[in-house]
Design a protein around this motif. Structure first.
Motif, mmCIF file in Angstrom:
data_model
loop_
_atom_site.group_PDB
_atom_site.id
_atom_site.type_symbol
_atom_site.label_atom_id
_atom_site.label_comp_id
_atom_site.label_asym_id
_atom_site.label_seq_id
_atom_site.Cartn_x
_atom_site.Cartn_y
_atom_site.Cartn_z
ATOM 1 N N GLY A 53 -8.670 -2.392 1.552
ATOM 2 C CA GLY A 53 -9.350 -2.611 2.632
ATOM 3 C C GLY A 53 -9.807 -1.209 2.558
ATOM 4 O O GLY A 53 -11.684 -1.840 3.277
ATOM 5 N N SER A 91 -13.180 -6.073 10.564
ATOM 6 C CA SER A 91 -13.206 -5.314 9.962
ATOM 7 C C SER A 91 -13.657 -3.490 9.820
ATOM 8 O O SER A 91 -14.422 -3.503 10.412
ATOM 9 C CB SER A 91 -13.831 -6.108 8.849
ATOM 10 N N SER A 126 0.922 -0.868 0.279
ATOM 11 C CA SER A 126 -0.210 0.521 0.045
ATOM 12 C C SER A 126 0.680 1.339 -0.184
ATOM 13 O O SER A 126 0.461 2.223 -0.353
ATOM 14 C CB SER A 126 -0.875 0.022 1.309
ATOM 15 N N ARG A 134 -4.294 -0.443 5.997
ATOM 16 C CA ARG A 134 -4.800 -2.000 5.119
ATOM 17 C C ARG A 134 -4.408 -2.690 6.065
ATOM 18 O O ARG A 134 -5.802 -3.676 5.699
ATOM 19 C CB ARG A 134 -3.865 -1.387 4.061
ATOM 20 N N THR A 181 -7.706 -2.499 8.475
ATOM 21 C CA THR A 181 -8.221 -3.226 8.164
ATOM 22 C C THR A 181 -8.888 -4.460 8.229
ATOM 23 O O THR A 181 -10.218 -4.768 7.703
ATOM 24 C CB THR A 181 -9.001 -1.817 6.565
#
Length: 425
Positions: free
Chosen positions: A301, A85, A36, A214, A217
């Protein structure tokens, strides 16, 4: 109150709440975080940051790194406590209240959707400049398909991308630092930049560091979340900082601040400037691979936060479905992919980067505020305060158009929340 009611209902009827499978360890989580960050930072933010800060680019990098560390520490502590999440959407909801969780989730989804478009456009700009938007849309479709097949496949692809890009970046650093005739002009803040320029550069470079979110998440898809997330986030951030520092020094060494600020493909120009033009094609390929890796993890994400918000009723509930075979939030992934494809076909690269930076800084402001409530000990609270203050300052010094558009979009999200809450009441 509406968020609390949904949460209580989920506790009473757990089978009605779709669940994801825990498959990722520390190594894969670090790879997703690196995928990321590195693609966005090296190939999309160095040039604009140099334009803002001149020779003080490295000072801006240091400021961004300090704030990113504070945010990473806050995120890691929160993720260990709430391994679900959604990242700060969950933390804000649980620690500050449903409204703050919603605003964090809204900011993340819209901001990182813009980041996805930026990465897709980066792929197009390096791969085929004359057809950048077309290539960007194709890239989004391909990455969405990979994510649809399952998070383990996404992690494997990201791992390969990270290793390939790091190898090319290592060559670039060695070549540029060993050149005898260079244009490096030091860290002096040249006329027209000043402190405001350094802070704007830090804001742009923070956009590049923000990929460690990310990992948070993916809280429902990592093994032993308390251990995995708390280790993966600082490891990914530390590796990225070292890479950024080495590459920034090397490119400044090869081009100098002015040429770096004017370059749209600074790494390719840097190797050519020191007499290694044969490496330029390899650098361009690496830029495409890095941007694809970043796009892969970003869509991963955003789709998870969209899934979490849909599952709690803040977005259409049909987006909260889990695929029976691949165990992924497939409707959320398809919806995010469609929106990103539209943006990639129509948006401007610099505009989406500025907007994304503002929204992500608001997201981490809420993360730090949430972390402040976890402990009364001085050090964790100091880290959270520094992180929150840094987010506010960097957001304020972003380009005016980015600030205005960000305030408007977040305001629209707040209005939507108010309307939905009043209807439920």
């Amino acid at each position: 109150m509406a968020g609390d009611e949904v949460s209580e209902g989920n506790d009473v009827h757990p089978p009605a709440r779709p669940q994801l499978r825990r498959r990722l360890g520390v190594f894969d989580s670090v790879m997703i975080g690196l995928g990321s960050m590195i693609g966005a930072g090296i190939f999309a933010a160095l040039g604009p940051a140099a334009s803002a800060a001149g020779g003080a680019l490295l000072v801006g990098l240091a400021v961004a790194a300090v704030i990113a560390y504070c945010n990473a520490d806050s995120s890691a502590r929160l993720a260990a406590l709430y391994p679900q999440s959604g990242g700060t959407y969950v933390y804000g909801r649980e620690r500050l209240g449903p409204f703050f969780g919603y605003i964090a989730g809204w900011g993340f989804v819209v901001g990182k959707t813009a980041s996805c478009a930026a990465m897709a456009l980066t792929v197009g700009a390096y791969a085929w400049p004359g057809r950048a938007h077309v290539v960007a849309v194709v890239a989004v479709a391909a990455i969405t398909a990979v994510n649809y097949l399952g998070v383990q496949k996404s992690a494997l692809v990201t791992r390969g991308i990270v290793f390939a890009v790091l190898a090319v970046l290592a060559v670039v650093v060695v070549v540029c630092l060993t050149a005898s005739d260079t244009g490096f002009d030091g860290l002096a803040i040249t006329s027209g930049h000043g402190v405001a320029g350094v802070l704007q550069a830090a804001g742009l470079l923070f956009f590049a560091f923000a990929g460690y979110a990310r990992i948070a998440t993916l809280g429902e898809e990592v093994k032993d979340p308390a251990r995995t997330i708390s280790r993966a986030i600082p490891i990914a951030l530390a590796i990225t900082l070292v890479v950024y520092l080495c590459v920034a020094i090397a490119v400044l060494n090869a081009l100098g601040a002015d040429a770096l600020a004017a370059a749209t493909d600074p790494l390719a120009q840097a190797v050519a400037a020191v007499g290694f033009g044969a490496l330029e094609s390899a650098v361009r390929v690496a830029a495409v691979i890095a941007a694809l890796g970043s796009l892969l993890a970003l869509i991963l994400g955003v789709s998870r936060t969209t899934f979490a918000m849909a599952r709690d009723g803040h977005l259409p509930r049909l987006l909260g479905a889990v695929h029976p075979r691949f165990a992924v939030p497939y409707r959320a992934e398809l919806a995010v992919g469609a929106v990103v494809a539209i943006l990639a076909a129509t948006a401007d690269l610099r505009g989406v980067i500025g907007f994304s930076s503002f929204a992500v800084l608001v997201y981490y402001l809420i993360a730090n505020a949430s972390a402040w409530t976890l402990s009364a000990k001085p050090w964790p609270r100091l880290v959270a305060v520094v992180g929150a203050a840094g987010c506010l300052v960097l957001a304020a010094f972003l380009p005016r158009a980015s600030v205005i558009s960000g305030v408007i979009v977040l305001g629209v999200g707040a209005v939507i929340y108010g309307i939905r809450s009043s209807r439920r009441t």
